[in-house]
Design a protein around this motif. Structure first.
Motif, PDB file in Angstrom:
ATOM      1  N   MET A   1      27.209   7.383  21.559  1.00 13.77           N
ATOM      2  CA  MET A   1      28.152   6.921  20.542  1.00 13.77           C
ATOM      3  C   MET A   1      29.192   5.979  21.140  1.00 13.77           C
ATOM      4  O   MET A   1      29.539   4.955  20.549  1.00 13.77           O
ATOM      5  CB  MET A   1      28.824   8.121  19.873  1.00 13.77           C
ATOM      6  N   ASP A   2      29.690   6.287  22.329  1.00 14.14           N
ATOM      7  CA  ASP A   2      30.742   5.467  22.921  1.00 14.14           C
ATOM      8  C   ASP A   2      30.234   4.137  23.454  1.00 14.14           C
ATOM      9  O   ASP A   2      30.980   3.163  23.495  1.00 14.14           O
ATOM     10  CB  ASP A   2      31.433   6.243  24.051  1.00 14.14           C
ATOM     11  N   SER A   3      28.989   4.074  23.881  1.00 15.88           N
ATOM     12  CA  SER A   3      28.461   2.846  24.479  1.00 15.88           C
ATOM     13  C   SER A   3      27.679   1.987  23.507  1.00 15.88           C
ATOM     14  O   SER A   3      27.504   0.792  23.734  1.00 15.88           O
ATOM     15  CB  SER A   3      27.555   3.191  25.667  1.00 15.88           C
TER      16      SER A   3
ATOM     17  N   THR B   1      31.588   0.695  29.573  1.00 15.11           N
ATOM     18  CA  THR B   1      32.452   1.636  30.282  1.00 15.11           C
ATOM     19  C   THR B   1      33.385   2.401  29.355  1.00 15.11           C
ATOM     20  O   THR B   1      34.139   3.253  29.813  1.00 15.11           O
ATOM     21  CB  THR B   1      33.308   0.894  31.319  1.00 15.11           C
ATOM     22  N   GLY B   2      33.387   2.097  28.071  1.00 17.15           N
ATOM     23  CA  GLY B   2      34.330   2.736  27.154  1.00 17.15           C
ATOM     24  C   GLY B   2      33.993   4.194  26.907  1.00 17.15           C
ATOM     25  O   GLY B   2      32.846   4.543  26.634  1.00 17.15           O
ATOM     26  N   VAL B   3      34.980   5.074  26.988  1.00 18.59           N
ATOM     27  CA  VAL B   3      34.783   6.491  26.678  1.00 18.59           C
ATOM     28  C   VAL B   3      35.884   6.945  25.736  1.00 18.59           C
ATOM     29  O   VAL B   3      37.029   6.520  25.854  1.00 18.59           O
ATOM     30  CB  VAL B   3      34.765   7.377  27.946  1.00 18.59           C
ATOM     31  N   SER B   4      35.549   7.786  24.780  1.00 19.42           N
ATOM     32  CA  SER B   4      36.578   8.322  23.879  1.00 19.42           C
ATOM     33  C   SER B   4      36.236   9.712  23.361  1.00 19.42           C
ATOM     34  O   SER B   4      37.127  10.491  23.067  1.00 19.42           O
ATOM     35  CB  SER B   4      36.792   7.380  22.685  1.00 19.42           C
TER      36      SER B   4
ATOM     37  N   THR C   1      24.887   9.504  26.346  1.00 18.54           N
ATOM     38  CA  THR C   1      25.008   8.752  27.583  1.00 18.54           C
ATOM     39  C   THR C   1      24.914   7.259  27.488  1.00 18.54           C
ATOM     40  O   THR C   1      24.001   6.760  26.874  1.00 18.54           O
ATOM     41  CB  THR C   1      23.846   9.166  28.494  1.00 18.54           C
ATOM     42  N   PRO C   2      25.841   6.490  28.109  1.00 20.38           N
ATOM     43  CA  PRO C   2      25.731   5.060  28.082  1.00 20.38           C
ATOM     44  C   PRO C   2      24.816   4.538  29.163  1.00 20.38           C
ATOM     45  O   PRO C   2      24.765   5.077  30.251  1.00 20.38           O
ATOM     46  CB  PRO C   2      27.157   4.591  28.363  1.00 20.38           C
ATOM     47  N   ALA C   3      24.105   3.468  28.864  1.00 19.67           N
ATOM     48  CA  ALA C   3      23.344   2.818  29.907  1.00 19.67           C
ATOM     49  C   ALA C   3      24.308   2.008  30.740  1.00 19.67           C
ATOM     50  O   ALA C   3      25.124   1.298  30.215  1.00 19.67           O
ATOM     51  CB  ALA C   3      22.299   1.912  29.285  1.00 19.67           C
ATOM     52  N   SER C   4      24.257   2.106  32.050  1.00 20.39           N
ATOM     53  CA  SER C   4      25.231   1.395  32.876  1.00 20.39           C
ATOM     54  C   SER C   4      24.619   0.194  33.527  1.00 20.39           C
ATOM     55  O   SER C   4      23.550   0.247  34.105  1.00 20.39           O
ATOM     56  CB  SER C   4      25.765   2.322  33.953  1.00 20.39           C
ATOM     57  N   LYS C   5      25.331  -0.898  33.415  1.00 19.93           N
ATOM     58  CA  LYS C   5      24.857  -2.123  34.030  1.00 19.93           C
ATOM     59  C   LYS C   5      24.840  -2.010  35.557  1.00 19.93           C
ATOM     60  O   LYS C   5      24.168  -2.767  36.222  1.00 19.93           O
ATOM     61  CB  LYS C   5      25.778  -3.275  33.630  1.00 19.93           C
ATOM     62  N   ALA C   6      25.622  -1.046  36.106  1.00 18.30           N
ATOM     63  CA  ALA C   6      25.756  -0.962  37.551  1.00 18.30           C
ATOM     64  C   ALA C   6      24.713  -0.057  38.199  1.00 18.30           C
ATOM     65  O   ALA C   6      24.563  -0.058  39.396  1.00 18.30           O
ATOM     66  CB  ALA C   6      27.139  -0.459  37.925  1.00 18.30           C
ATOM     67  N   THR C   7      24.012   0.737  37.412  1.00 11.23           N
ATOM     68  CA  THR C   7      23.044   1.660  37.986  1.00 11.23           C
ATOM     69  C   THR C   7      21.693   0.973  38.118  1.00 11.23           C
ATOM     70  O   THR C   7      21.107   0.560  37.115  1.00 11.23           O
ATOM     71  CB  THR C   7      22.890   2.906  37.107  1.00 11.23           C
ATOM     72  N   PRO C   8      21.173   0.794  39.333  1.00  9.38           N
ATOM     73  CA  PRO C   8      19.883   0.126  39.486  1.00  9.38           C
ATOM     74  C   PRO C   8      18.758   0.964  38.912  1.00  9.38           C
ATOM     75  O   PRO C   8      18.816   2.189  38.882  1.00  9.38           O
ATOM     76  CB  PRO C   8      19.745  -0.005  41.013  1.00  9.38           C
ATOM     77  N   THR C   9      17.727   0.296  38.430  1.00  8.57           N
ATOM     78  CA  THR C   9      16.569   0.991  37.900  1.00  8.57           C
ATOM     79  C   THR C   9      15.787   1.607  39.051  1.00  8.57           C
ATOM     80  O   THR C   9      15.436   0.918  40.007  1.00  8.57           O
ATOM     81  CB  THR C   9      15.653   0.011  37.131  1.00  8.57           C
ATOM     82  N   PRO C  10      15.517   2.918  39.004  1.00 13.74           N
ATOM     83  CA  PRO C  10      14.806   3.544  40.123  1.00 13.74           C
ATOM     84  C   PRO C  10      13.410   2.966  40.282  1.00 13.74           C
ATOM     85  O   PRO C  10      12.747   2.621  39.303  1.00 13.74           O
ATOM     86  CB  PRO C  10      14.730   5.024  39.701  1.00 13.74           C
ATOM     87  N   ALA C  11      12.963   2.842  41.532  1.00  9.99           N
ATOM     88  CA  ALA C  11      11.605   2.380  41.786  1.00  9.99           C
ATOM     89  C   ALA C  11      10.627   3.428  41.280  1.00  9.99           C
ATOM     90  O   ALA C  11      10.912   4.619  41.283  1.00  9.99           O
ATOM     91  CB  ALA C  11      11.419   2.158  43.289  1.00  9.99           C
ATOM     92  N   ALA C  12       9.475   2.955  40.830  1.00 13.80           N
ATOM     93  CA  ALA C  12       8.467   3.869  40.305  1.00 13.80           C
ATOM     94  C   ALA C  12       7.975   4.773  41.437  1.00 13.80           C
ATOM     95  O   ALA C  12       7.437   4.304  42.427  1.00 13.80           O
ATOM     96  CB  ALA C  12       7.307   3.077  39.714  1.00 13.80           C
TER      97      ALA C  12
ATOM     98  N   PHE D   1      32.978   5.082  40.111  1.00 12.22           N
ATOM     99  CA  PHE D   1      33.882   5.356  38.997  1.00 12.22           C
ATOM    100  C   PHE D   1      34.148   4.081  38.215  1.00 12.22           C
ATOM    101  O   PHE D   1      34.402   3.022  38.790  1.00 12.22           O
ATOM    102  CB  PHE D   1      35.212   5.926  39.497  1.00 12.22           C
ATOM    103  N   TYR D   2      34.086   4.186  36.883  1.00 20.74           N
ATOM    104  CA  TYR D   2      34.334   3.054  35.994  1.00 20.74           C
ATOM    105  C   TYR D   2      35.461   3.425  35.037  1.00 20.74           C
ATOM    106  O   TYR D   2      35.343   4.386  34.278  1.00 20.74           O
ATOM    107  CB  TYR D   2      33.075   2.705  35.196  1.00 20.74           C
ATOM    108  N   ARG D   3      36.555   2.675  35.082  1.00 22.26           N
ATOM    109  CA  ARG D   3      37.646   2.909  34.140  1.00 22.26           C
ATOM    110  C   ARG D   3      37.183   2.560  32.730  1.00 22.26           C
ATOM    111  O   ARG D   3      36.433   1.606  32.530  1.00 22.26           O
ATOM    112  CB  ARG D   3      38.862   2.048  34.486  1.00 22.26           C
ATOM    113  N   SER D   4      37.671   3.321  31.773  1.00 18.89           N
ATOM    114  CA  SER D   4      37.318   3.050  30.380  1.00 18.89           C
ATOM    115  C   SER D   4      38.030   1.795  29.892  1.00 18.89           C
ATOM    116  O   SER D   4      39.186   1.534  30.236  1.00 18.89           O
ATOM    117  CB  SER D   4      37.710   4.231  29.500  1.00 18.89           C
ATOM    118  N   LYS D   5      37.324   1.014  29.092  1.00 17.25           N
ATOM    119  CA  LYS D   5      37.909  -0.145  28.427  1.00 17.25           C
ATOM    120  C   LYS D   5      37.590  -0.057  26.948  1.00 17.25           C
ATOM    121  O   LYS D   5      36.467   0.282  26.568  1.00 17.25           O
ATOM    122  CB  LYS D   5      37.333  -1.447  28.987  1.00 17.25           C
ATOM    123  N   SER D   6      38.553  -0.363  26.120  1.00 22.17           N
ATOM    124  CA  SER D   6      38.301  -0.379  24.679  1.00 22.17           C
ATOM    125  C   SER D   6      37.524  -1.642  24.324  1.00 22.17           C
ATOM    126  O   SER D   6      37.501  -2.620  25.086  1.00 22.17           O
ATOM    127  CB  SER D   6      39.621  -0.362  23.902  1.00 22.17           C
ATOM    128  N   ALA D   7      36.876  -1.618  23.174  1.00 24.49           N
ATOM    129  CA  ALA D   7      36.151  -2.805  22.711  1.00 24.49           C
ATOM    130  C   ALA D   7      37.107  -3.978  22.557  1.00 24.49           C
ATOM    131  O   ALA D   7      36.753  -5.135  22.806  1.00 24.49           O
ATOM    132  CB  ALA D   7      35.452  -2.492  21.390  1.00 24.49           C
TER     133      ALA D   7
END
Length: 362
Positions: free
Chosen positions: A49-51, A98-101, A191-202, A342-348
């Motif tokens: 919902m937040d992402s 990164t937004g959380v509420s 859960t939000p998908a994070s741009k910073a998390t690399p996709t795990p290798a198969a 750690f990612y600080r929350s940012k509002s839209a």
């Protein structure tokens, strides 16, 4: 002032009181794994919902094919309608990753015919709204009442209803009893998908047991206690020992324009645990802990709310909030955090303002 104190007390009670009430009903049972899977479903709800992940589809996928979300007299049913709800709150067609509420806790799960039912408290906190530091209490809070069903894709919401907090004043009981306050009850998260998390290798991924989930969740709790209290005679060892020996921790600058913080290894990490605060000191409140198996062992995301509780003349306030993204590994000492970001929350609104500021003038 009194209102802020009451709301702050509510948030603290919500975070501190999280847990699962294991009650049994005749003819229906849930395994420990069922309970953990339903808890993870609720955690996903907040993140999704937040992402607005997947253009709202991550949110819609949490519901069964005939699942529905109910708010007041309005029912949202069907994948497309639920995805639109998951996209709600976008600015310029997007939500901040990164937004959380949605802070959800006090999750009660009970077996029921056809699956399970549940309740969870929820409170929305406005963090970094309009680019302001810290955050502020929202006037939105209450509880969810849920019906869960087990499908071929795992546990899903059959029905989720949000019930806003209500306060009812009643006349004192005969003989001068104190007035009774009416209730609050539950809420949820994803859960939000994070741009910073690399996709795990198969590669082969080992399934997590119920005990694995419990052990990894315990790391988050120990992390908060060790960090806030500087436990273990101020050496920081309690905090540092939730990490692997060669673990890494990365985060944004404490102030705009500052230097990002980076720590590698337990000796660097133990410096974060400030001595002298005492074992009663509390500040870091965490919830919505999502855990998934991965090639490394497991990956996780967890919401953080930093609360400066009232002292002397200072009222309780939100210092900041955001989320962690973790990699967990099995070691000779048990599960440990291998890396934490750690990612600080940012509002839209903040994301839109930053985008506008970065656009060259024409």
């Amino acid at each position: 002032m009194k209102s802020n104190t009451l709301i702050a007390a509510l948030v603290i009670a919500l975070v501190a009181g999280g847990g699962v009430l294991a009650q049994k009903k005749a003819g229906a049972t849930l395994t420990p794994q069922d309970r953990l899977d339903i808890e993870q479903l609720s955690a996903r709800y907040a993140h999704a919902m937040d992402s607005g992940a997947g253009n709202g589809n991550a949110y819609a996928d949490l519901f069964a094919a005939d699942g529905e979300f109910v708010l007041a007299a309005e029912t949202t049913r069907g994948h497309d309608a639920l995805a639109a709800l998951g996209r709600s709150g976008f600015v310029d067609g997007r939500k901040p990753v990164t937004g959380v509420s949605h802070f959800i806790m006090n999750h009660v799960i009970e077996p029921a015919a056809g699956g399970a039912t549940g309740k969870a408290y929820v409170v929305l906190v406005n963090i970094g709204e309009g680019g302001k530091p810290g955050g502020e209490w929202s006037n939105i809070g209450g509880h969810y009442e849920d019906q869960y069903v087990k499908t071929a894709q795992g546990w899903k919401f059959k029905r989720r209803e949000y019930i806003p907090m209500k306060f009812e004043r009643r006349a004192p009981a005969a003989g001068g009893g104190a007035p009774a306050a009416a209730t609050v009850a539950s809420a949820s998260g994803t859960t939000p998908a994070s741009k910073a998390t690399p996709t795990p290798a198969a590669s082969p991924v080992k399934a997590l047991t119920a005990q694995d989930y419990l052990d990894i969740r315990a790391l988050a709790s120990q992390y908060a206690y060790g960090l806030d209290s500087g436990a273990d005679n101020g050496t920081g060892s309690v905090y540092a020992n939730v990490f692997a020996e060669d673990a890494e921790f990365h985060g944004p600058p404490a102030t705009p324009g500052g230097t990002p913080f980076n720590a590698v290894g337990r000796n660097e990490l133990r410096k974060f645990a400030v001595p002298g605060r005492g074992t009663a000191y509390v500040r870091h409140f965490m919830t919505n802990h999502l855990i998934e198996a991965s090639p490394e062992g497991a990956r996780g995301k967890v919401y953080l709310l930093v609360i400066d509780i009232a002292r002397e003349e200072r009222p309780t306030s939100v210092n900041m909030g955001g989320h962690y993204e973790d990699v967990y590994v099995r070691t000779a000492e048990g599960w440990r955090i291998k890396s934490r970001n750690f990612y600080r929350s940012k509002s839209a609104q903040t994301v839109a303002a930053e985008a506008a500021a970065a656009t060259p003038a024409r």
